[in-house]
Design an enzyme around this catalytic site. Structure first.
Site, PDB file in Angstrom:
ATOM      1  N   VAL A   1      38.398  48.558  49.416  1.00  0.00           N
ATOM      2  CA  VAL A   1      38.296  47.657  50.565  1.00  0.00           C
ATOM      3  C   VAL A   1      38.106  46.241  50.041  1.00  0.00           C
ATOM      4  CG1 VAL A   1      36.949  47.125  52.631  1.00  0.00           C
ATOM      5  CG2 VAL A   1      37.168  49.506  51.870  1.00  0.00           C
TER       6      VAL A   1
ATOM      7  N   PHE B   1      34.595  32.192  20.067  1.00  0.00           N
ATOM      8  CA  PHE B   1      34.130  31.726  21.376  1.00  0.00           C
ATOM      9  C   PHE B   1      32.683  31.273  21.243  1.00  0.00           C
ATOM     10  CE2 PHE B   1      35.224  31.917  25.993  1.00  0.00           C
ATOM     11  CZ  PHE B   1      36.564  31.655  25.859  1.00  0.00           C
TER      12      PHE B   1
ATOM     13  N   ALA C   1      33.930  43.542  54.717  1.00  0.00           N
ATOM     14  CA  ALA C   1      32.737  44.371  54.962  1.00  0.00           C
ATOM     15  C   ALA C   1      31.588  43.510  55.452  1.00  0.00           C
ATOM     16  CB  ALA C   1      32.336  45.104  53.685  1.00  0.00           C
TER      17      ALA C   1
ATOM     18  N   GLU D   1      36.791  27.363  27.724  1.00  0.00           N
ATOM     19  CA  GLU D   1      36.119  27.238  26.438  1.00  0.00           C
ATOM     20  C   GLU D   1      37.102  27.421  25.277  1.00  0.00           C
ATOM     21  OE1 GLU D   1      32.179  28.843  26.674  1.00  0.00           O
ATOM     22  OE2 GLU D   1      32.476  29.937  24.805  1.00  0.00           O
TER      23      GLU D   1
END
Lengths: 255, 597
Positions: free
Chosen positions: B37, B118, B160, B248
């Site tokens: 959903v 990173f 929802a 980054e």
């Protein structure tokens, strides 16, 4: 409101009972909204300003506003555009006409029905097909940078549907699979890891598959991500013809 | 009213975590029916906007211990170490699985998957697909999910509004089908929340419009605690004005940050010494431009205070300079960075530096779960940014979140499947009665209501500004209290909200109103958690309590909603396995002080 403004002429349609309607038969209305003009604003910013400040009933889809989620495609002065990447300054001081993507049924205002596209996407089996799946603990399938480059462009499709709104064949033939789904099929067919071209062949070689395309090339013109669906479709056709000849000359062989 | 729709497992949210969970259930147990959903078509989910990459140990020079240690020190020791160990151990398998599902990872000449360094990571371990990693992962997951026809049913553009809890178990949701406006009862044996973060409660954010904290708010209102909500990640490099993310990866490829004097100012903030960009050792890992995000964003504020930042029409900036990387490398490795800078900042980064400033990017906190994705409410599971396991603690390292949604999406899917097999009974009649109340509430509060005087956009922009002012990179008791008072008054004024649109089909003003309520609830939990944590740790910097205080706060905050007044705050100990709390060290000292295990 600042001194400088710009006018948006926005397509409005609200179904009575939530039903579907084709624009052409239901008599659309356009509503003009005067909004502040800022050089850095995009058409989506202007729509958000209208919804926030003038008229909460205007409905449209949007999310990332950085050209990657693919939600906010609309017709801007008759051309399919991502409204998050269409700057007011490129239209100023003229009026900007904003409409839902053409050739799609309109659900409401600027929101079109995407069900047809999703069915077409699914019909080309847009997933990696292998005769034997390698267990994950045996590591990745090797793929050279050149092998990656051979399909990478076709993997950049964001499903924004601008190409469908630009394609006259989509307009004339509702069942035509269309540029994006064909490009995505080619993306998998050309992937060195994939072995599913034969499974996709029926969908691609049908009348509503690649052969429906009359090579107008508008799809590649409007694509905001340079996917070049027109190029992909021509390659599908070439592959189809090769298959056909192979079958003709070597009827005992596999496709 | 439509009949209740029944499935075995409901997944709310169709981004990376939701799709991964759905596939996990489908592969785990083909007899279970899964409903996915999502308030937007799954490929619109904000996973799509992630750029830099996904971390997972794969190279010979790397180790699980190193990825654990980086993640834990990056988190300022607030991560649960058992969760981090599970995460690190399962990361490579999940990333390889994505490879098998077609994700076009960038490659080395050998054909193996390539990795890049990173921020805060000691080794190169970030898998990437140029600079559109999230986009490629999301589309690979979505397209792969389509092959499970009959097992995964998609409810696209269903919003929802409420969790249905009966007999002490979460057994479903009420959701508005946006196309028709019908408010359906969706019943299931287990529910998995995968609704993403809540960056949209701030004015200046990289987050898309959809990231309004819906799942967090639904769980919170159902009595489930939100954990560590005070920890909000500012990404150091957003474009001014729009907040569009410049990944980054621009720095891991060698980009540098300079102030208005052209100085690489990070050297003044305990992040090591700069090497010349022509030095083959540049960029240094765990140093300078590859320091952690919290420290880089804080350094920007200090530079601003010193008057070293650069004026721009949209607030002060510093420059992210990647010109020295060469046009060829920028086109190959950072094409999206170039496209975004050209379209939205009007500059070509091949020729000019990119103006950037810190921008709200990610919520470390979220729905309290264990390492299996289970929340304290039986039958409710959560994964991805909406959840807090926690592996991210007080500061998430870049490229851990894409991996997190795979590892914990798969785990939550498997856990929910096991739960569903053991809990077959669903109390449909009782759920429908609850759902009737919810349907009536929404009609009365919004659709048939007249005479309210508050406008949605006005309330929303007051929330944005208050959060930015009081709960930003640096906070104080006073700033937080003031913002909290504003949020309380916005809650009050919300009752007097009037929307223009009373129709059924795609009533996007109604969903925006419901989203605003979710944002206010998330803001309330965030502010109160921040008020109670009287220390500075990672992204939570209190200028009135500038030191980390392990004696009192080596603990997770749990915020429980109360009907009358601010949330009740409880604490839970952080799980420490092998990495005792220590000092976070970046820069030259880092290699000497490496925390091995």
């Amino acid at each position: 409101m600042p001194d400088t403004t710009i006018t948006l002429d926005v397509f409005r349609f609200q179904p009575d009972g939530g039903g579907h309607a084709r624009r052409s038969t239901d008599g659309p209305t356009f509503k003009a909204y005067r909004v502040p003009y800022h050089e850095h604003w995009v058409v989506l910013d202007a729509l958000n300003w209208i919804k926030d400040e003038l008229d909460g009933t205007l409905s449209y889809r949007w999310s990332c506003r950085m050209g990657v989620c693919g939600s906010c495609g609309m017709m801007v002065n008759g051309v399919p555009k991502l409204t998050c990447a269409a700057f007011l300054k490129d239209y100023y001081p003229g009026t900007i006409r904003v409409e839902p993507l053409t050739y799609f049924a309109v659900e409401r205002d600027l929101i079109v029905d995407m069900d047809g596209f999703l069915g077409k996407l699914k019909s080309v089996k847009p997933w990696l097909i292998r005769e034997n799946e390698k267990p994950v603990d045996e590591g990745e399938y090797l793929q050279s940078p050149n092998e990656l480059a051979s399909f990478k462009q076709y993997s950049m499709c964001i499903n924004c549907l601008l190409c469908y709104a630009a394609c006259p064949v989509v307009g004339a033939e509702e069942d035509f699979i269309g540029p994006a789904a064909l490009a995505i099929a080619q993306r998998y067919n050309l992937d060195s890891r994939d072995q599913g071209a034969a499974e996709r062949a029926d969908a691609l070689s049908a009348d509503e598959g690649a052969w429906g395309c009359t090579f107008v090339g508008e799809c590649s013109e409007v694509c905001p991500k340079n996917v070049d669906p027109a190029g992909a479709i021509q390659r599908v056709k070439v592959d189809n013809v090769k298959d056909w000849y192979r079958k003709l000359l070597m009827p005992w062989g596999h496709r | 009213m439509a009949d209740a729709i029944q499935h075995d497992i409901l997944i709310i949210g169709g981004g990376g975590a939701g799709l991964r969970a759905a596939i996990a259930v489908a592969e785990n147990d083909p007899d279970l029916s899964v409903a996915l959903v999502s308030k937007v078509y799954p490929m619109r989910s904000h996973t799509v906007a992630a750029e830099g990459g996904a971390a997972g140990v794969v190279k010979d020079n790397d180790s699980f211990a190193a990825h654990c240690s980086d993640t834990i020190s990056g988190a300022d020791w607030l991560a649960d170490q058992d969760a981090v160990e599970v995460f690190v151990a399962e990361a490579p398998g999940e990333l390889t699985q994505l490879e098998h599902w077609g994700c076009p990872w960038s490659r080395e000449p050998s054909g193996h998957v390539a990795v890049r360094p990173f921020g805060g990571m000691e080794q190169e371990r970030t898998w990437f697909a140029a600079d559109k990693t999230g986009f490629h992962m999301l589309h690979a997951l979505y397209q792969t999910s389509l092959k499970y026809e009959g097992r995964i049913r998609f409810y696209d553009e269903w919003f929802a509004t409420k969790l249905l809890v009966e007999d002490g178990r979460c057994q479903g949701v009420v959701a508005i089908e946006l196309r028709t406006g019908l408010m359906h009862t969706l019943a299931a044996r287990a529910v998995i929340m995968c609704t993403g973060g809540a960056g949209r409660i701030f004015a200046f954010t990289t987050n898309g419009a959809i990231k309004t904290g819906d799942g967090m708010a639904l769980a919170y209102r159902a009595g489930v605690p939100l954990k560590d909500m005070e920890f909000v990640q500012y990404h150091p490099t957003g474009l001014p004005g729009t907040g569009i993310l410049i990944t980054e990866a621009a720095r891991s490829e060698g980009g540098i940050l300079v102030n208005k004097h052209g100085d690489r100012y990070l050297k003044d903030y305990d992040l090591g010494s700069p090497l010349d960009v022509t030095d083959p050792r540049h960029p240094q890992k765990r140093a300078m431009e590859l320091g952690p995000r919290d420290r880089l964003s804080q350094a920007f504020v200090k530079e601003h205070e010193k008057g070293n930042t650069i004026d721009s029409p949209f607030g002060d900036v510093v420059h992210l300079d990647i010109r020295h990387l060469s046009a060829k490398k920028i086109r190959l490795k950072l094409p999206f960075v170039r496209e975004l800078a050209m379209n939205y900042a009007g500059i070509d980064p091949i020729r000019e530096p990119i103006p950037v400033r810190p921008v709200v990017h990610y919520m470390m906190g979220g729905i309290h779960t264990d390492i299996h994705g289970a929340t304290p409410l039986p039958g409710l599971f959560a994964a991805g940014e909406c959840a807090c396991v926690s592996i991210n603690g007080a500061n998430r390292l870049g490229s851990n979140s894409l991996t997190e949604l795979l590892v914990f999406g798969a785990r939550a899917g498997a856990s929910a499947a096991a739960f569903a097999r053991e809990h077959e009974t669903v109390h449909i009649a009782a759920l429908d009665t609850q759902a009737d109340d919810e349907r009536r509430r929404i009609r009365e509060e919004f659709l048939t209501k007249d005479g309210g005087t508050e406008r949605l956009a006005a309330l929303r922009s007051e929330l944005f500004n208050a959060m930015e002012q009081g709960a930003g990179i640096y906070r104080t008791e006073e700033s937080l209290r003031q913002t909290y008072r504003t949020v309380e008054s916005l809650h009050e004024r919300y009752r007097n909200l009037q929307i223009d649109d009373h129709s059924n089909c795609y009533n996007t003003e109604l969903t925006a109103a419901l989203e605003l309520r979710n944002m206010l609830d998330v803001a309330e939990a965030l502010l109160h958690s921040a008020l109670e944590r009287k220390e500075s740790r990672g992204s939570h910097q209190r200028t009135d309590h500038p030191a980390r205080d392990d004696s009192k706060y080596l603990k997770h905050t749990l915020a429980y909603r109360r009907d009358d007044g601010p949330p009740r705050i409880k604490y839970q100990d952080v799980v420490i396995t092998k990495w005792p709390p220590g000092k976070r060290v970046y820069g030259a000292e880092a290699s000497e002080a490496a925390t091995g295990c």
